[in-house]
Design a protein around this motif. Structure first.
Motif: not given
Length: 386
Positions: A36-47, A86-88, A303-304
């Motif tokens: 159960n790794p600790r992560v940061v994820a971002e929501v994007t449409a374009d990089q 990122p937006v989120v 989401l990545d």
């Protein structure tokens, strides 16, 4: 039947079963492996910025979705325009939110598309009355998302009654052609009088004037029938019969003015889009906009994971590392690493939304609408929109 229309329930959304099957199987696999790794994820449409600004909305639903989940969420404010990056941003143990990805993207993608299309219409007619007539083109379960997106983008009202109850706003609209048919050809005046007698005083007296006869003839008859009580006439002329729609509106305006009905407004509906609004805005006072909003494709958010246990990571084609997005005073949009140097004269757009499962920013539709319109002016949205 407890769910006669087979809609996904609020309980399913909050519990995480409104998801794609592979997230369920990912959870099963990770739990089996004890990971159960600790992560940061971002929501994007374009990089990277593309020069095409779009409106972000759905943030209030994101906050509700992550409430009581042991994660931190940052988000661009509701109504802000974005252009890449990122937006989120979500930080926490991956299994706290793994199965929420499908719903998260759905809460953002379609409403943001609706809001972007609505803003195009609003910017096409800054001083006109705009009403959203698009709810009939979508599943009733998402009608509120359509109407909320329109209000956020600066519309003056919308037509859907149930959405109005949820948004605490009275729905707009007066009469359909069915009312005129019920009274019959030659009895249009009776229909308008009955409407005037029946509906509350708070409802504008807007007469539909394109049912049986020439639009000019019916508009003048409506004005003569209701006199000072008539607020406006609505032209919903089907495209196959319009000819030069601008000329029709100009002719009606002329004839109404010539008979002392200068205060009677002209309202146009039926296939209205920003192009037709620009053509008609100097001869019509308001517009009903429907399919232009609801036919807009969802914004292709994804989401990545960009950081895993404190180390930058990314899939091919995506950018690793925790990022921030900025707006400069000249309307520029910039993406940079969060621990790097911010652009000069820039303001970070990502703000705290949820902290360890607690919502720290409450939704405010009025503030979001003001933000949307101000940001559209700042970035020159009408020049950058599709």
């Amino acid at each position: 039947m407890s769910n006669p229309f087979e809609t996904v329930t609020s309980e399913a959304i909050l519990e995480g079963t409104a998801t794609d099957a592979y997230f369920d199987r990912t959870r099963t696999t990770l739990e089996h492996a004890g990971l159960n790794p600790r992560v940061v994820a971002e929501v994007t449409a374009d990089q990277f910025p593309t020069g095409e600004f779009q409106v972000l909305t759905g943030i209030a639903d994101i906050a509700t979705l992550f409430e009581s989940r042991a994660v931190d969420v940052d988000a661009v404010p509701d109504g802000q325009l974005f252009d890449g990056g990122p937006v989120v941003r979500i930080e926490g143990p991956y299994l706290e939110f793994a199965e929420l990805e499908t719903t998260l993207l759905g809460f953002l993608s379609q409403p943001s598309g609706f809001a972007t299309a609505a803003l195009e219409a609003r910017r096409a007619a800054p001083d006109s009355t705009l009403l959203s007539f698009g709810a009939r083109h979508v599943h009733p379960a998402i009608a509120t998302a359509v109407e909320r997106a329109a209000i956020l983008a600066g519309f003056d009202g919308f037509s859907h009654v149930a959405a109005g109850e949820l948004l605490e706003r009275e729905a707009s609209g007066t009469m359909p052609h069915a009312l005129m048919f019920a009274f019959g050809q030659g009895n249009q005046a009776d229909a308008w009088r009955a409407f005037d007698e029946a509906v509350p005083e708070s409802v504008p007296r807007i007469a539909l004037t394109d049912t049986f006869w020439d639009e000019k003839s019916e508009s003048l008859l409506a004005a003569e029938t209701l006199g000072d009580r008539l607020d406006g006439v609505r032209l919903d002329t089907t495209g196959s019969r319009r000819g030069d729609f601008r000329h029709i509106a100009r002719e009606i305006r002329w004839e109404l003015d010539a008979r002392g009905f200068e205060d009677v407004d002209i309202f146009c509906s039926g296939g209205i889009d920003p192009s037709s609004i620009r053509t008609l805005r100097d001869v019509a006072d308001g517009f009903g906009v429907g399919s232009h909003i609801t036919s807009r494709a969802p914004i292709d958010f994804s989401l990545d994971i960009v950081e895993l246990e404190g180390e930058p990571v990314s899939k091919r084609g995506k950018l690793s590392g925790v990022k921030d997005v900025y707006r400069t005073t000249d309307g520029g949009h910039h993406v940079a690493l969060a621990d790097g140097d911010a652009p000069a004269d820039a303001e970070s757009l990502l703000e705290p939304l949820v902290r360890d499962g607690e919502i720290v920013r409450e939704p405010d539709l009025e503030a979001a609408s003001e933000r949307c319109l101000a940001d559209a002016a700042a970035v020159g949205f009408e020049e950058s929109s599709h």
